[in-house]
Design a protein around this motif. Structure first.
Motif, PDB file in Angstrom:
ATOM      1  N   UNK A   1      -8.898  94.662  16.796  1.00  9.80           N
ATOM      2  CA  UNK A   1      -9.516  93.341  16.964  1.00  9.80           C
ATOM      3  C   UNK A   1     -11.029  93.456  16.763  1.00  9.80           C
ATOM      4  N   UNK A   2     -11.641  94.486  17.338  1.00 13.40           N
ATOM      5  CA  UNK A   2     -13.100  94.661  17.215  1.00 13.40           C
ATOM      6  C   UNK A   2     -13.516  94.879  15.760  1.00 13.40           C
ATOM      7  N   UNK A   3     -12.798  95.723  15.037  1.00  8.05           N
ATOM      8  CA  UNK A   3     -13.129  95.977  13.625  1.00  8.05           C
ATOM      9  C   UNK A   3     -12.925  94.702  12.808  1.00  8.05           C
ATOM     10  N   UNK A   4     -11.823  94.002  13.064  1.00 11.54           N
ATOM     11  CA  UNK A   4     -11.562  92.748  12.345  1.00 11.54           C
ATOM     12  C   UNK A   4     -12.685  91.739  12.609  1.00 11.54           C
ATOM     13  N   UNK A   5     -13.062  91.563  13.873  1.00 12.53           N
ATOM     14  CA  UNK A   5     -14.119  90.594  14.222  1.00 12.53           C
ATOM     15  C   UNK A   5     -15.455  90.984  13.570  1.00 12.53           C
ATOM     16  N   UNK A   6     -15.761  92.262  13.529  1.00 16.42           N
ATOM     17  CA  UNK A   6     -16.985  92.722  12.867  1.00 16.42           C
ATOM     18  C   UNK A   6     -16.932  92.356  11.379  1.00 16.42           C
ATOM     19  N   UNK A   7     -15.812  92.694  10.720  1.00 20.86           N
ATOM     20  CA  UNK A   7     -15.621  92.387   9.296  1.00 20.86           C
ATOM     21  C   UNK A   7     -15.737  90.882   9.056  1.00 20.86           C
ATOM     22  N   UNK A   8     -15.071  90.082   9.884  1.00 23.06           N
ATOM     23  CA  UNK A   8     -15.081  88.625   9.737  1.00 23.06           C
ATOM     24  C   UNK A   8     -16.501  88.099   9.906  1.00 23.06           C
ATOM     25  N   UNK A   9     -17.233  88.630  10.885  1.00 19.89           N
ATOM     26  CA  UNK A   9     -18.616  88.205  11.105  1.00 19.89           C
ATOM     27  C   UNK A   9     -19.520  88.544   9.927  1.00 19.89           C
ATOM     28  N   UNK A  10     -19.308  89.688   9.309  1.00 17.12           N
ATOM     29  CA  UNK A  10     -20.103  90.081   8.149  1.00 17.12           C
ATOM     30  C   UNK A  10     -19.758  89.250   6.919  1.00 17.12           C
ATOM     31  N   UNK A  11     -18.541  88.732   6.866  1.00 14.31           N
ATOM     32  CA  UNK A  11     -18.139  87.879   5.737  1.00 14.31           C
ATOM     33  C   UNK A  11     -18.782  86.506   5.837  1.00 14.31           C
TER      34      UNK A  11
ATOM     35  N   UNK B   1     -22.960  97.972   8.202  1.00 14.50           N
ATOM     36  CA  UNK B   1     -23.927  98.966   8.647  1.00 14.50           C
ATOM     37  C   UNK B   1     -23.175 100.029   9.461  1.00 14.50           C
ATOM     38  N   UNK B   2     -23.096 101.261   8.972  1.00 14.69           N
ATOM     39  CA  UNK B   2     -22.384 102.301   9.719  1.00 14.69           C
ATOM     40  C   UNK B   2     -22.875 102.463  11.155  1.00 14.69           C
ATOM     41  N   UNK B   3     -24.141 102.171  11.411  1.00 12.02           N
ATOM     42  CA  UNK B   3     -24.668 102.270  12.777  1.00 12.02           C
ATOM     43  C   UNK B   3     -23.950 101.319  13.726  1.00 12.02           C
ATOM     44  N   UNK B   4     -23.430 100.214  13.191  1.00 12.92           N
ATOM     45  CA  UNK B   4     -22.677  99.263  14.010  1.00 12.92           C
ATOM     46  C   UNK B   4     -21.274  99.768  14.327  1.00 12.92           C
ATOM     47  N   UNK B   5     -20.806 100.764  13.593  1.00 17.06           N
ATOM     48  CA  UNK B   5     -19.416 101.209  13.678  1.00 17.06           C
ATOM     49  C   UNK B   5     -19.266 102.620  14.240  1.00 17.06           C
ATOM     50  N   UNK B   6     -20.309 103.164  14.818  1.00 16.20           N
ATOM     51  CA  UNK B   6     -20.312 104.563  15.257  1.00 16.20           C
ATOM     52  C   UNK B   6     -19.063 104.942  16.065  1.00 16.20           C
ATOM     53  N   UNK B   7     -18.624 104.164  17.056  1.00 12.86           N
ATOM     54  CA  UNK B   7     -17.454 104.601  17.825  1.00 12.86           C
ATOM     55  C   UNK B   7     -16.160 104.639  17.000  1.00 12.86           C
ATOM     56  N   UNK B   8     -16.151 103.952  15.884  1.00  9.30           N
ATOM     57  CA  UNK B   8     -14.937 103.826  15.073  1.00  9.30           C
ATOM     58  C   UNK B   8     -14.927 104.749  13.848  1.00  9.30           C
ATOM     59  N   UNK B   9     -16.059 105.348  13.522  1.00  6.83           N
ATOM     60  CA  UNK B   9     -16.191 106.123  12.279  1.00  6.83           C
ATOM     61  C   UNK B   9     -15.161 107.248  12.120  1.00  6.83           C
ATOM     62  N   UNK B  10     -14.769 107.967  13.171  1.00  2.00           N
ATOM     63  CA  UNK B  10     -13.796 109.044  12.964  1.00  2.00           C
ATOM     64  C   UNK B  10     -12.436 108.566  12.422  1.00  2.00           C
ATOM     65  N   UNK B  11     -12.098 107.320  12.673  1.00  2.00           N
ATOM     66  CA  UNK B  11     -10.801 106.784  12.241  1.00  2.00           C
ATOM     67  C   UNK B  11     -10.929 105.778  11.108  1.00  2.00           C
ATOM     68  N   UNK B  12     -12.044 105.793  10.441  1.00  2.00           N
ATOM     69  CA  UNK B  12     -12.316 104.814   9.385  1.00  2.00           C
ATOM     70  C   UNK B  12     -12.300 105.480   8.010  1.00  2.00           C
ATOM     71  N   UNK B  13     -11.838 104.740   7.024  1.00  2.18           N
ATOM     72  CA  UNK B  13     -11.881 105.199   5.634  1.00  2.18           C
ATOM     73  C   UNK B  13     -12.377 104.070   4.745  1.00  2.18           C
TER      74      UNK B  13
END
Length: 160
Positions: free
Chosen positions: A22-32, A44-56
């Motif tokens: 939900x958090x990643x989706x909301x971030x993506x939606x907000x950036x759109x 901005x990767x700095x906004x996604x630091x807690x999620x970066x290990x599981x992101x591609x």
């Protein structure tokens, strides 16, 4: 505008998934904002630091029959699940999933609909130490029309 990509309509599955999805989706939606999808430059990767290990990030390149999907960036937890780093390699030879066809269908769905997609299949890591749960696929577009990158986020659970 197609309801599947209407910025004002969230997907039905959003209420059924892990809070990180939900958090990643909301971030993506907000950036759109009012666009169907954001561009890679909007993130901005700095906004996604807690999620970066599981992101591609997966590049979408034109192909003769279907797009070619190439791993551009693969987080450290994703590498651990796979047992190797597929960065720079094609999904066709380095996918992690039930089958190559299933993996490609996820990417094809995002390209065709230009909309978020969720894969809820559970998969064990190569060493059976991590369980892959929900996988979120989000389109990115540099021109606002064609998907040229897919952001993928996976919820993983470490097994004892």
């Amino acid at each position: 505008m197609d309801a599947a990509i209407d910025p004002g309509i969230d997907p039905a599955w959003l209420g059924e998934v892990h809070p990180d999805i939900v958090a990643i989706y909301r971030y993506w939606r907000g950036k759109a904002a009012a666009r169907p999808m954001p561009s890679r430059a909007d993130l901005d990767p700095a906004d996604l630091v807690p999620y970066l290990p599981s992101l591609m990030l997966v590049d979408v390149e034109p192909g003769p029959e279907r797009p070619n999907y190439i791993y551009r960036l693969v987080g450290t937890r994703e590498v651990a699940v796979r047992g190797s780093d597929p960065t720079g390699k094609p999904v066709t030879t380095h996918c992690f999933g039930r089958s190559l066809d299933d993996a490609l269908e996820n990417y094809d769905q995002v390209v065709a609909t230009r909309a978020p997609w969720i894969d809820r299949a559970q998969l064990l890591s190569f060493d059976a130490m991590i369980l892959d749960l929900d996988k979120l696929f989000l389109p990115l577009s540099s021109d606002g029309r064609a998907v040229d990158i897919i952001l993928v986020y996976t919820v993983q659970e470490k097994l004892s």
